[in-house]
Enzyme design. Structure first.
Site, PDB file in Angstrom:
ATOM      1  N   ASP A 150      15.852  80.143  83.763  1.00 15.09           N
ATOM      2  CA  ASP A 150      16.646  78.917  83.924  1.00 15.09           C
ATOM      3  C   ASP A 150      16.345  78.213  85.234  1.00 15.09           C
ATOM      4  O   ASP A 150      15.826  78.804  86.179  1.00 15.09           O
ATOM      5  CB  ASP A 150      18.148  79.226  83.829  1.00 15.09           C
ATOM      6  CG  ASP A 150      18.626  80.170  84.929  1.00 15.09           C
ATOM      7  OD1 ASP A 150      17.930  81.160  85.206  1.00 15.09           O
ATOM      8  OD2 ASP A 150      19.691  79.899  85.515  1.00 15.09           O
ATOM      9  N   GLU A 168      20.433  82.838  85.671  1.00  8.06           N
ATOM     10  CA  GLU A 168      20.456  83.408  87.027  1.00  8.06           C
ATOM     11  C   GLU A 168      21.227  82.495  87.954  1.00  8.06           C
ATOM     12  O   GLU A 168      21.997  82.938  88.792  1.00  8.06           O
ATOM     13  CB  GLU A 168      19.023  83.606  87.534  1.00  8.06           C
ATOM     14  CG  GLU A 168      18.927  84.387  88.850  1.00  8.06           C
ATOM     15  CD  GLU A 168      19.063  83.531  90.100  1.00  8.06           C
ATOM     16  OE1 GLU A 168      19.247  84.105  91.188  1.00  8.06           O
ATOM     17  OE2 GLU A 168      19.015  82.282  90.007  1.00  8.06           O
TER      18      GLU A 168
HETATM   19 ZN    ZN Z   1      15.669  81.392  91.592  1.00  9.10          ZN
HETATM   20 CA    CA Z   2      17.602  79.444  92.684  1.00  9.63          CA
END
Ligand code: ZN
Ligand code: CA
Length: 375
Positions: free
Chosen positions: A79, A140
């Site tokens: 992501d 993340e």
């Molecule tokens: Zn990263």
């Molecule tokens: Ca980052």
């Protein structure tokens, strides 16, 4: 040997695939296709249901072709932060940047491209290597939730490398803070500001008093605290009855983070109480601290490979969090490697082609050093 043209083409292709957090479906499909063609077995775990993302995490495996040696994990997140849709990467004077309206997404697609090119070379040149597990996570950037919901029963790596640190290649992050986030709703009482202010309890004033009593910013070498969001009030002629504060605390030492979070919560409780208001408080630990000992095999391997590729190795701590925290928590000793993505999380994000090449070379060197080979 690294094929620079192929590496750059892969990186450009990946950043052009939209994958803001939660919307990694197309990215996962693209990677699955590439990895399958490279002869890896690819599975998707069931993190989609738990994170709300379009897809789960991708886990790809490549059995070793030599005896012995540890099973290595390499990981990067699929992501990107927003604005990350319609990214138009430009290569100029050895630097890749976005056309300006979006981030570049080198965070973390530089890491993904480096891993893919390294594995492509292994396969192409039939180089000796131990077993590899590649893990590409979702979400993340929204609190490591892909890694947190990763199906660890699919992993048996002895050690791992996350490629997600903005510092130059050669940087080995072995320590990172734990982080708490909190949301406090200060409740007062609404009243007409002109005709009956004495009937009101001003939530903005309570929140302000509380904030001035807090210690924020860098509290010591390894501890920080921040109030990052404040919202409240509806009109200038109404005594505000509700203010929301959101903030975080971090420390390399869990005890210090716990102590700091408690100090902030206590101040909010006391200030609200003495002002006649009410408080709704929600505190959550987002991730634990990580600390990989400098003598650990994963660091020895990282140092050996750095030396073999001529990189200047630097072992250090960071103030940020990464999926590496979760891998360590779940028992896979793991460091976060510098990949040279600069100004991440801004539309000025860029990366040097030289750093992209250096990281790829470094990944290859780590794999070969683990297999007992020379780079
Ligand atoms: Zn990263
Ligand atoms: Ca980052």
């Amino acid at each position: 040997m690294i094929n620079q043209e192929r590496l750059l083409a892969c990186f450009m292709e990946l950043v052009k695939v939209d994958s803001e957090s939660g919307f990694e479906g197309q990215m996962a499909a693209t990677l699955k296709d590439k990895l399958t063609k490279l002869g890896l077995a690819v599975v998707t775990d069931n993190a989609a249901g738990k994170t709300g993302a379009e897809t789960g995490n991708l886990i790809a495996g490549l059995p070793g072709n030599t005896d012995g040696g540890p099973t290595l994990m390499f990981s990067a997140h699929m992501d990107t932060i927003a604005p990350g849709c319609g990214i138009n990467p430009l290569l100029e004077n050895g630097i890749i940047r976005s056309a300006g309206a979006t981030v570049l997404g080198a965070d973390d697609k530089a890491g993904i491209a480096a891993i893919i090119e390294a594995v492509t070379i292994l396969q192409e040149e039939k180089l000796p290597h131990g077993s590899l597990q590649l893990v590409f996570t979702v979400c993340e950037e929204t609190g490591l939730s892909g890694a947190k919901n990763l199906d660890f029963s699919l992993l048996d790596a002895d050690m791992g490398f996350v490629l997600d640190c903005g510092d130059p290649p050669g940087t080995i992050i072995n320590r990172g803070p734990s982080q708490d986030k909190f949301k406090a709703e200060v409740l007062g009482k609404a009243a007409h500001a002109g005709s009956s202010p004495e009937q009101g309890i001003n939530a903005i004033q309570i929140a302000s008093r509380a904030i001035t009593r807090m210690q924020l910013g860098r509290l010591d070498e390894e501890t920080t605290a921040n109030i990052g969001v404040i919202t409240g009030g509806i009109a200038i002629n109404v005594v505000p009855d509700r203010v929301t504060l959101q903030g975080e605390t971090r420390s390399l030492q869990d005890e210090k983070r716990i102590k700091q979070t408690k100090a902030i919560c206590d101040i909010l409780q006391e200030t609200t109480k003495e002002s006649g208001g009410r408080l709704l408080l929600k505190v959550e630990t987002i991730y634990p601290a990580m600390h990989v000992a400098e003598e650990a095999p994963v660091i020895k391997l990282a140092l050996q490979a750095a030396q073999q590729t001529g990189l200047t190795a630097q072992i250090r701590s960071t103030g940020g969090g990464s999926d590496a925290h979760i891998f360590n928590e779940r028992g896979i000793p793991c460091v976060n490697l510098g990949i040279g993505m600069q100004k991440p999380h801004t539309t000025e994000e860029f990366i040097k082609v030289a750093d992209l090449l250096a990281v790829t070379d470094y990944v290859l060197a780590i794999i070969q050093a683990a297999a007992g080979g020379k780079h």
